[in-house]
Design a protein around this motif. Structure first.
Motif, PDB file in Angstrom:
ATOM      1  N   THR A  58       5.132   0.431 -16.940  1.00  0.00           N
ATOM      2  CA  THR A  58       6.071   0.281 -15.832  1.00  0.00           C
ATOM      3  C   THR A  58       6.254  -1.199 -15.529  1.00  0.00           C
ATOM      4  OG1 THR A  58       5.258   2.335 -14.881  1.00  0.00           O
ATOM      5  CG2 THR A  58       6.514   0.909 -13.430  1.00  0.00           C
ATOM      6  N   GLY A  59       7.490  -1.640 -15.379  1.00  0.00           N
ATOM      7  CA  GLY A  59       7.770  -3.023 -14.997  1.00  0.00           C
ATOM      8  C   GLY A  59       7.946  -3.118 -13.499  1.00  0.00           C
ATOM      9  N   LEU A  60       7.285  -4.037 -12.850  1.00  0.00           N
ATOM     10  CA  LEU A  60       7.397  -4.234 -11.416  1.00  0.00           C
ATOM     11  C   LEU A  60       7.958  -5.623 -11.153  1.00  0.00           C
ATOM     12  CD1 LEU A  60       3.857  -2.933 -10.392  1.00  0.00           C
ATOM     13  CD2 LEU A  60       5.993  -1.660 -10.377  1.00  0.00           C
TER      14      LEU A  60
ATOM     15  N   ARG B  32       3.933   5.649  -5.611  1.00  0.00           N
ATOM     16  CA  ARG B  32       3.900   5.609  -7.079  1.00  0.00           C
ATOM     17  C   ARG B  32       2.797   6.519  -7.613  1.00  0.00           C
ATOM     18  NH1 ARG B  32       1.221   2.956 -11.131  1.00  0.00           N
ATOM     19  NH2 ARG B  32       2.456   2.521 -12.986  1.00  0.00           N
ATOM     20  N   SER B  33       1.629   6.432  -7.012  1.00  0.00           N
ATOM     21  CA  SER B  33       0.513   7.280  -7.441  1.00  0.00           C
ATOM     22  C   SER B  33       0.849   8.754  -7.282  1.00  0.00           C
ATOM     23  CB  SER B  33      -0.748   6.949  -6.646  1.00  0.00           C
ATOM     24  OG  SER B  33      -1.174   5.646  -6.934  1.00  0.00           O
ATOM     25  N   SER B  34       1.491   9.094  -6.178  1.00  0.00           N
ATOM     26  CA  SER B  34       1.867  10.478  -5.929  1.00  0.00           C
ATOM     27  C   SER B  34       2.879  10.964  -6.973  1.00  0.00           C
ATOM     28  CB  SER B  34       2.468  10.596  -4.528  1.00  0.00           C
ATOM     29  OG  SER B  34       2.956  11.891  -4.296  1.00  0.00           O
ATOM     30  N   LEU B  35       3.866  10.138  -7.286  1.00  0.00           N
ATOM     31  CA  LEU B  35       4.863  10.518  -8.292  1.00  0.00           C
ATOM     32  C   LEU B  35       4.232  10.660  -9.670  1.00  0.00           C
ATOM     33  CD1 LEU B  35       7.852   8.277  -7.212  1.00  0.00           C
ATOM     34  CD2 LEU B  35       7.710  10.772  -7.078  1.00  0.00           C
ATOM     35  N   LEU B  36       3.343   9.744 -10.015  1.00  0.00           N
ATOM     36  CA  LEU B  36       2.691   9.816 -11.322  1.00  0.00           C
ATOM     37  C   LEU B  36       1.783  11.030 -11.407  1.00  0.00           C
ATOM     38  CD1 LEU B  36       1.828   6.063 -11.976  1.00  0.00           C
ATOM     39  CD2 LEU B  36       3.635   7.424 -13.046  1.00  0.00           C
ATOM     40  N   HIS B  37       1.124  11.343 -10.308  1.00  0.00           N
ATOM     41  CA  HIS B  37       0.241  12.514 -10.276  1.00  0.00           C
ATOM     42  C   HIS B  37       1.046  13.797 -10.504  1.00  0.00           C
ATOM     43  CE1 HIS B  37      -3.133  15.033  -9.238  1.00  0.00           C
ATOM     44  NE2 HIS B  37      -2.380  15.663  -8.354  1.00  0.00           N
ATOM     45  N   ARG B  38       2.213  13.882  -9.867  1.00  0.00           N
ATOM     46  CA  ARG B  38       3.072  15.062 -10.033  1.00  0.00           C
ATOM     47  C   ARG B  38       3.604  15.167 -11.456  1.00  0.00           C
ATOM     48  NH1 ARG B  38       7.076  14.347  -5.121  1.00  0.00           N
ATOM     49  NH2 ARG B  38       5.480  13.785  -3.641  1.00  0.00           N
TER      50      ARG B  38
ATOM     51  N   ALA C  22       0.830  -1.207   0.000  1.00  0.00           N
ATOM     52  CA  ALA C  22       0.000   0.000   0.000  1.00  0.00           C
ATOM     53  C   ALA C  22       0.866   1.260   0.000  1.00  0.00           C
ATOM     54  CB  ALA C  22      -0.932  -0.001   1.219  1.00  0.00           C
ATOM     55  N   MET C  23       1.955   1.257   0.769  1.00  0.00           N
ATOM     56  CA  MET C  23       2.842   2.415   0.814  1.00  0.00           C
ATOM     57  C   MET C  23       3.498   2.644  -0.553  1.00  0.00           C
ATOM     58  SD  MET C  23       6.230   3.200   3.105  1.00  0.00           S
ATOM     59  CE  MET C  23       7.231   2.092   2.134  1.00  0.00           C
ATOM     60  N   ILE C  24       3.947   1.575  -1.202  1.00  0.00           N
ATOM     61  CA  ILE C  24       4.564   1.687  -2.524  1.00  0.00           C
ATOM     62  C   ILE C  24       3.540   2.207  -3.531  1.00  0.00           C
ATOM     63  CG2 ILE C  24       5.542   0.352  -4.436  1.00  0.00           C
ATOM     64  CD1 ILE C  24       6.833  -1.427  -2.194  1.00  0.00           C
TER      65      ILE C  24
END
Length: 76
Positions: A61-63, A46-52, A40-42
């Motif tokens: 994206t490869g995970l 990730r969502s925050s970085l993509l939003h910015r 959940a933290m990751i």
């Protein structure tokens, strides 16, 4: 215990040497999040970085999860 560094490696087997590493590992293990909380933290980061960054169209994206590479489809 085998410890690998950038400049070499060590093999530790004396109790006093091992006890320091055991203590450090136990501390890290106690501080670590569980699997679900880590995921959940990751996801939030990730969502925050993509939003910015704005739109992610065309950016797959490869995970790496437990040794397997999973592809995430870009948001539309």
């Amino acid at each position: 215990m085998y410890v690998d560094f950038h400049t070499g490696s060590l093999f530790l087997e004396k109790d006093e040497e091992l006890s320091r590493y055991r203590l450090a590992f136990e501390y890290l293990q106690a501080q670590a999040l569980g699997m679900e909380a880590s995921s959940a933290m990751i996801h939030r980061a990730r969502s925050s970085l993509l939003h910015r960054r704005g739109s992610t169209a065309g950016h797959a994206t490869g995970l790496r999860i437990r040794g397997q590479v999973r592809r995430a489809e870009p948001r539309r």
